[in-house]
Design a protein around this motif. Structure first.
Motif, PDB file in Angstrom:
ATOM      1  N   ARG A  38       0.837  -1.193   0.000  1.00  0.00           N
ATOM      2  CA  ARG A  38       0.000   0.000   0.000  1.00  0.00           C
ATOM      3  C   ARG A  38       0.873   1.245   0.000  1.00  0.00           C
ATOM      4  NH1 ARG A  38      -2.637  -0.408   6.110  1.00  0.00           N
ATOM      5  NH2 ARG A  38      -0.729   0.137   7.289  1.00  0.00           N
ATOM      6  N   GLN A  39       0.305   2.324  -0.513  1.00  0.00           N
ATOM      7  CA  GLN A  39       1.030   3.579  -0.588  1.00  0.00           C
ATOM      8  C   GLN A  39       0.088   4.737  -0.291  1.00  0.00           C
ATOM      9  OE1 GLN A  39       3.081   4.241  -4.299  1.00  0.00           O
ATOM     10  NE2 GLN A  39       4.516   5.653  -3.333  1.00  0.00           N
ATOM     11  N   ARG A  45       5.858   3.238  -0.742  1.00  0.00           N
ATOM     12  CA  ARG A  45       5.054   2.030  -0.749  1.00  0.00           C
ATOM     13  C   ARG A  45       5.560   1.062   0.319  1.00  0.00           C
ATOM     14  NH1 ARG A  45       3.549  -0.325  -6.573  1.00  0.00           N
ATOM     15  NH2 ARG A  45       3.120   1.928  -6.692  1.00  0.00           N
ATOM     16  N   TYR A  95      -2.051  -2.177  -3.646  1.00  0.00           N
ATOM     17  CA  TYR A  95      -1.595  -2.839  -4.851  1.00  0.00           C
ATOM     18  C   TYR A  95      -1.371  -4.325  -4.596  1.00  0.00           C
ATOM     19  CZ  TYR A  95      -0.363   1.912  -6.361  1.00  0.00           C
ATOM     20  OH  TYR A  95      -0.388   3.244  -6.694  1.00  0.00           O
TER      21      TYR A  95
END
Length: 125
Positions: A38-39, A45, A95
């Motif tokens: 995740r970012q 990230r 992601y």
């Protein structure tokens, strides 16, 4: 074509739940390991969770242990992330990632060759 496609993101209040899905296709099909990163805006990230496809072994970042659960469906070649007890600090683009060959660094972005476009998760207070 996009090898990994995420879905399930959205807006939820603190304490709520969401389930993210990641469907693999093309070169990302039958990955050795898949993971969630995740970012958040303005931040790097970071690793969230990973699963080794054949064994089902799972790995979690300390920040999500006890709240998030990663799983997979072998037939559908789909990975899931069940997120419970969500906090505002969980807000980020999530992601999914995959790698078809063995690697030891499950939490390292460099260990993954295939990435999805991301799905937004927003947790309000």
């Amino acid at each position: 074509q996009v090898p990994l496609v995420e879905s399930g993101g959205g807006l939820v209040q603190a304490g709520g739940s969401l389930r993210l899905s990641c469907a693999a296709s093309g070169r990302a099909f039958s990955s050795y390991r898949m993971a969630w990163f995740r970012q958040a805006p303005g931040k790097e990230r970071e690793f969230v969770a990973a699963i080794t496809w054949s064994t089902g072994n799972t790995y979690y970042a300390d920040s999500v242990k006890g709240r998030f659960t990663i799983s997979r469906d072998n037939v559908k070649n789909t990975m899931y992330l069940q997120m419970n007890s969500l906090k505002p600090e969980d807000t980020a683009v999530y992601y999914c990632a995959g790698n078809r060959v063995y690697s030891s660094g499950y939490g390292n972005m460099a260990s993954y060759n295939y990435w999805g476009q991301g799905t937004q998760v927003t947790v309000s207070s």
